[in-house]
Design a protein around this motif. Structure first.
Motif, PDB file in Angstrom:
ATOM      1  N   TRP A   1      -4.990  21.566 -26.640  1.00  0.00           N
ATOM      2  CA  TRP A   1      -5.736  22.101 -25.525  1.00  0.00           C
ATOM      3  C   TRP A   1      -6.965  22.694 -26.178  1.00  0.00           C
TER       4      TRP A   1
ATOM      5  N   TYR B   1     -11.668  27.286 -18.993  1.00  0.00           N
ATOM      6  CA  TYR B   1     -11.306  25.846 -18.551  1.00  0.00           C
ATOM      7  C   TYR B   1     -10.767  25.125 -19.886  1.00  0.00           C
TER       8      TYR B   1
ATOM      9  N   VAL C   1      -9.314  21.463 -21.670  1.00  0.00           N
ATOM     10  CA  VAL C   1      -9.507  20.049 -21.823  1.00  0.00           C
ATOM     11  C   VAL C   1      -8.431  19.697 -22.723  1.00  0.00           C
TER      12      VAL C   1
ATOM     13  N   LYS D   1      -8.156  14.358 -21.947  1.00  0.00           N
ATOM     14  CA  LYS D   1      -9.059  14.654 -21.167  1.00  0.00           C
ATOM     15  C   LYS D   1      -8.708  15.528 -20.004  1.00  0.00           C
TER      16      LYS D   1
ATOM     17  N   THR E   1      -8.189  18.099 -17.208  1.00  0.00           N
ATOM     18  CA  THR E   1      -9.282  19.370 -17.290  1.00  0.00           C
ATOM     19  C   THR E   1      -8.371  20.239 -16.307  1.00  0.00           C
TER      20      THR E   1
ATOM     21  N   MET F   1     -16.685  18.459 -23.261  1.00  0.00           N
ATOM     22  CA  MET F   1     -16.608  20.257 -22.520  1.00  0.00           C
ATOM     23  C   MET F   1     -17.838  20.436 -22.107  1.00  0.00           C
TER      24      MET F   1
ATOM     25  N   ILE G   1     -19.034  18.595 -19.063  1.00  0.00           N
ATOM     26  CA  ILE G   1     -18.468  18.855 -17.715  1.00  0.00           C
ATOM     27  C   ILE G   1     -18.612  20.360 -17.269  1.00  0.00           C
ATOM     28  N   LYS G   2     -18.951  21.044 -18.301  1.00  0.00           N
ATOM     29  CA  LYS G   2     -19.126  22.377 -17.889  1.00  0.00           C
ATOM     30  C   LYS G   2     -20.122  22.670 -16.983  1.00  0.00           C
TER      31      LYS G   2
ATOM     32  N   GLU H   1     -10.936  19.993 -10.542  1.00  0.00           N
ATOM     33  CA  GLU H   1     -10.034  19.363 -11.652  1.00  0.00           C
ATOM     34  C   GLU H   1      -9.970  17.828 -11.341  1.00  0.00           C
TER      35      GLU H   1
ATOM     36  N   PHE I   1     -12.486  14.952 -12.352  1.00  0.00           N
ATOM     37  CA  PHE I   1     -12.581  14.624 -13.745  1.00  0.00           C
ATOM     38  C   PHE I   1     -11.445  13.631 -14.188  1.00  0.00           C
TER      39      PHE I   1
ATOM     40  N   THR J   1      -9.419   9.770 -17.814  1.00  0.00           N
ATOM     41  CA  THR J   1      -8.028  10.484 -17.803  1.00  0.00           C
ATOM     42  C   THR J   1      -6.963   9.486 -17.226  1.00  0.00           C
TER      43      THR J   1
END
Length: 172
Positions: free
Chosen positions: A32, A48, A50, A55, A57, A113, A116-117, A139, A142, A159
């Motif tokens: 992670w 968060y 990932v 992946k 999240t 990361m 997606i942040k 979540e 994603f 994912t």
């Protein structure tokens, strides 16, 4: 459980950075990666996670990585339940008594990361208060989010696709 945290997370949690250069061997339990994000209010931060390589999240409104790790297992279980993959939960081995926290070592995961942040922070800023933020919904965004990986040159994965492939491989 192996946690690879960014320097910001380590500094905020007052953890001395340790390096581990071992390569990932299997999809599960994996490792992670943790990073900080803004909850949309001054001074309010969350962490968060990932999962590499799936992946997945997971978003937690905690400043401390130690407090976030305590809640990670429950959040992952709920995530897998929502998406029909609860049978994979034991393979993540989140119930270990020790957590090994290291510095991050994968530029591709960190790049994902960072991408997606911005989405996470955007949705947090849209909420009227921190209590109104629906972390499950964020979540879930994603779950079928397409991204590139080194393994899929010129192709895209999600994912959802990765988890379905892990289930297929486990049945063989």
């Amino acid at each position: 459980m192996i946690i690879r945290a960014t320097s910001k997370v380590l500094k905020l949690s007052k953890i001395k950075p340790e390096t581990n250069i071992n390569e990932l061997k299997d999809s599960l339990p994996g490792e992670w990666y943790a990073n900080i994000f803004s909850l949309g209010r001054p001074g309010k931060l969350g962490i968060y996670f990932v999962h590499h390589p799936t992946k997945i999240t997971i978003i937690l409104p905690e400043r401390s990585i130690k407090k976030a790790i305590e809640k990670l297992s429950e959040r992952v279980e709920r995530y897998l339940q929502r998406h029909g993959h609860i049978d994979l939960f034991p393979q993540f081995k989140l119930e270990r008594s020790t957590n090994d926290i290291f510095t991050s070592n994968s530029k591709s995961v960190l790049g994902h990361m960072n991408t997606i942040k911005w989405d996470i922070e955007y949705h947090c800023y849209q909420a009227e208060s921190i209590e109104d933020i629906d972390f499950d919904w964020i979540e879930d965004i994603f779950y079928d989010y397409f991204f590139r990986t080194k393994e899929m040159k010129g192709g895209f994965l999600s994912t959802e696709k990765i988890l379905k492939e892990i289930i297929i491989q486990a049945k063989k």
